[in-house]
Enzyme design. Structure first.
Site, PDB file in Angstrom:
ATOM      1  N   ASP A 191       0.798  -1.241   0.000  1.00 45.09           N
ATOM      2  CA  ASP A 191       0.000   0.000   0.000  1.00 45.09           C
ATOM      3  C   ASP A 191       0.825   1.284   0.000  1.00 45.09           C
ATOM      4  O   ASP A 191       0.642   2.160  -0.837  1.00 45.09           O
ATOM      5  CB  ASP A 191      -1.011  -0.014   1.163  1.00 45.09           C
ATOM      6  N   THR A 192       1.779   1.396   0.935  1.00 46.99           N
ATOM      7  CA  THR A 192       2.548   2.652   1.033  1.00 46.99           C
ATOM      8  C   THR A 192       3.505   2.810  -0.146  1.00 46.99           C
ATOM      9  O   THR A 192       3.814   3.929  -0.555  1.00 46.99           O
ATOM     10  CB  THR A 192       3.355   2.694   2.349  1.00 46.99           C
ATOM     11  N   TYR A 204       3.367 -12.246  -1.317  1.00 49.21           N
ATOM     12  CA  TYR A 204       1.957 -12.648  -1.405  1.00 49.21           C
ATOM     13  C   TYR A 204       1.621 -13.128  -2.803  1.00 49.21           C
ATOM     14  O   TYR A 204       2.301 -12.791  -3.766  1.00 49.21           O
ATOM     15  CB  TYR A 204       1.016 -11.541  -0.939  1.00 49.21           C
ATOM     16  N   TYR A 217      -0.704 -14.824   1.960  1.00 51.63           N
ATOM     17  CA  TYR A 217       0.441 -14.002   2.397  1.00 51.63           C
ATOM     18  C   TYR A 217       1.493 -14.818   3.129  1.00 51.63           C
ATOM     19  O   TYR A 217       1.158 -15.695   3.920  1.00 51.63           O
ATOM     20  CB  TYR A 217      -0.035 -12.900   3.367  1.00 51.63           C
ATOM     21  N   ARG A 221       4.295 -13.210   5.222  1.00 54.54           N
ATOM     22  CA  ARG A 221       4.933 -11.942   5.590  1.00 54.54           C
ATOM     23  C   ARG A 221       5.311 -11.876   7.068  1.00 54.54           C
ATOM     24  O   ARG A 221       5.829 -10.851   7.516  1.00 54.54           O
ATOM     25  CB  ARG A 221       4.037 -10.765   5.196  1.00 54.54           C
ATOM     26  N   ASN A 249      -6.246   2.212   6.395  1.00 54.02           N
ATOM     27  CA  ASN A 249      -6.142   0.930   5.684  1.00 54.02           C
ATOM     28  C   ASN A 249      -6.348  -0.276   6.616  1.00 54.02           C
ATOM     29  O   ASN A 249      -5.444  -1.095   6.822  1.00 54.02           O
ATOM     30  CB  ASN A 249      -4.755   0.837   5.035  1.00 54.02           C
ATOM     31  N   ARG A 288      -6.935  -3.639   8.225  1.00 52.94           N
ATOM     32  CA  ARG A 288      -6.854  -5.060   7.850  1.00 52.94           C
ATOM     33  C   ARG A 288      -6.854  -5.898   9.126  1.00 52.94           C
ATOM     34  O   ARG A 288      -5.789  -6.228   9.669  1.00 52.94           O
ATOM     35  CB  ARG A 288      -5.554  -5.342   7.081  1.00 52.94           C
ATOM     36  N   ASP A 307     -18.671   6.307  -5.287  1.00 57.71           N
ATOM     37  CA  ASP A 307     -19.516   7.381  -4.748  1.00 57.71           C
ATOM     38  C   ASP A 307     -18.734   8.625  -4.360  1.00 57.71           C
ATOM     39  O   ASP A 307     -19.262   9.495  -3.650  1.00 57.71           O
ATOM     40  CB  ASP A 307     -20.333   6.862  -3.552  1.00 57.71           C
ATOM     41  N   ASP A 321      -4.853   3.727  -2.887  1.00 58.05           N
ATOM     42  CA  ASP A 321      -3.429   4.111  -2.819  1.00 58.05           C
ATOM     43  C   ASP A 321      -3.097   5.130  -3.911  1.00 58.05           C
ATOM     44  O   ASP A 321      -2.366   6.097  -3.678  1.00 58.05           O
ATOM     45  CB  ASP A 321      -2.518   2.883  -3.006  1.00 58.05           C
TER      46      ASP A 321
END
Ligand code: ADP
Length: 306
Positions: A30-31, A88, A101, A103, A165, A167, A229, A258
């Site tokens: 993500d980052t 992943y 995953y 990790r 984010n 999870r 939306d 992201d």
């Protein structure tokens, strides 16, 4: 001297199925995805740097080379002897994607274990970006180190940006998740949540409720993303709605949020106006969901009027 955008988190090796039993290798997280889109959209007088930890194996070397080739700075990346990156795999069954995953022992889990290096990196940047996933992968003590560092950056007047984010599977309990994500938001200037995650995991019954909760924690600006939306911006209390772009055929929504964040921040840093930045980011994210994969190349983002 150039101004630095620093993104902190984990980039993983990505394996996706090509349909013939072979696997295609990529890199994403993500980052890192947000750093990719910030780099694609920012002018050359900004440097974009990625802060993470990697090992000293061939795959870590390859990832560093990939990040570097994307024009993203790698000089702050910590390399740890004997460690490897997280991995992943994207599984495809009857058109539905699911993820596996590996990790737990990724080097990125140690990204905040060297507080001096972290401090130096944060001090060198004007903008600091991190996420709930960054916090979730760290041992609790290191998450506190990172939070203390971003609080310091906020106090020093830097633009600290946080995407919750959420999870749940990465967290040891709902309690720890709620507390740590709230602390991440409290330590930030701008929070960029996705409404569906906030509704599902914080029980928000409206976008207003999400904005109210993060403002009450001490975030100054909030951008709530809500897929097709549109987004609701609350900048220092002033609220604006910006619709999403119409997309003819959604191909892959990976990294929609992201890419929105990266493009939004790039335009906000250059134009200084949040609604303008959100309209630009909606265009970029619309291109991203029209293509396969997390990292859509710059040429396909329509940045030069194409
Ligand atoms: P996340 O990926 O974090 O869940 P969202 O789903 O809210 O984030 O998407 C982020 C942005 O991507 C939206 O604000 C919008 O601009 C764009 N986007 C996502 N899905 C669509 C869609 N179906 N049509 C048009 N734009 C979309």
């Amino acid at each position: 001297m150039s101004r630095r955008f620093l993104s902190i988190g984990e980039c993983m090796v990505e394996l996706s199925q090509t349909g013939d039993g072979l696997l295609r290798k990529g890199f994403a997280g993500d980052t890192f995805n947000t750093a990719w889109y910030a780099r694609a959209c920012l002018a050359a007088d900004w440097s974009v740097d990625y802060f993470t930890a990697l090992g000293d194996d061939a795959m870590s070397d390859e990832m560093v080379a990939f990040i570097d080739k994307a024009g993203i700075g790698t000089s702050l990346i910590r390399r740890i002897r004997g460690r490897t990156p997280g991995l992943y795999m994207i599984n495809l069954k009857d058109g539905e994607r699911s993820f596996s995953y590996w990790r737990d022992s990724a080097a990125a889990r140690s990204l905040a274990a060297d507080p001096d290096r972290l401090r130096e990196a944060v001090e060198s940047a004007e903008v600091v970006y991190f996420s709930g996933i960054t916090l979730a992968i760290l041992p609790q003590e290191d998450a506190e180190t990172l939070l203390a560092e971003v609080r310091r950056a906020k106090a020093a007047g830097k633009l600290v940006v946080f995407d919750p984010n959420i999870r749940p599977r990465l967290w040891s309990s709902y309690d720890v998740m709620h507390t740590t994500i709230s602390e991440g938001a409290r330590s930030s200037v701008l929070v960029m949540p996705s409404f569906d995650d906030e509704a599902a995991h914080f029980g928000d019954d409206s976008i207003e409720a999400t904005i109210h909760r993060y403002r009450a924690l001490g975030a100054i600006h909030i951008v709530v993303k809500n897929g097709a939306d549109g987004v609701t911006l609350n900048f220092a209390g002033e609220q604006t709605f910006v619709p999403a772009e119409k997309v003819e055929k959604v191909v892959d929504t990976t990294s929609a949020g992201d890419s929105f964040n990266g493009a939004f921040l790039a335009r906000y840093l250059e134009a200084g106006d949040a609604p303008t930045a959100a309209r630009f980011a909606a265009k970029v994210a619309a291109r991203v969901v029209s293509e396969h994969g997390a990292l859509v190349p710059r040429e396909k983002l329509g940045l030069d009027g194409g």
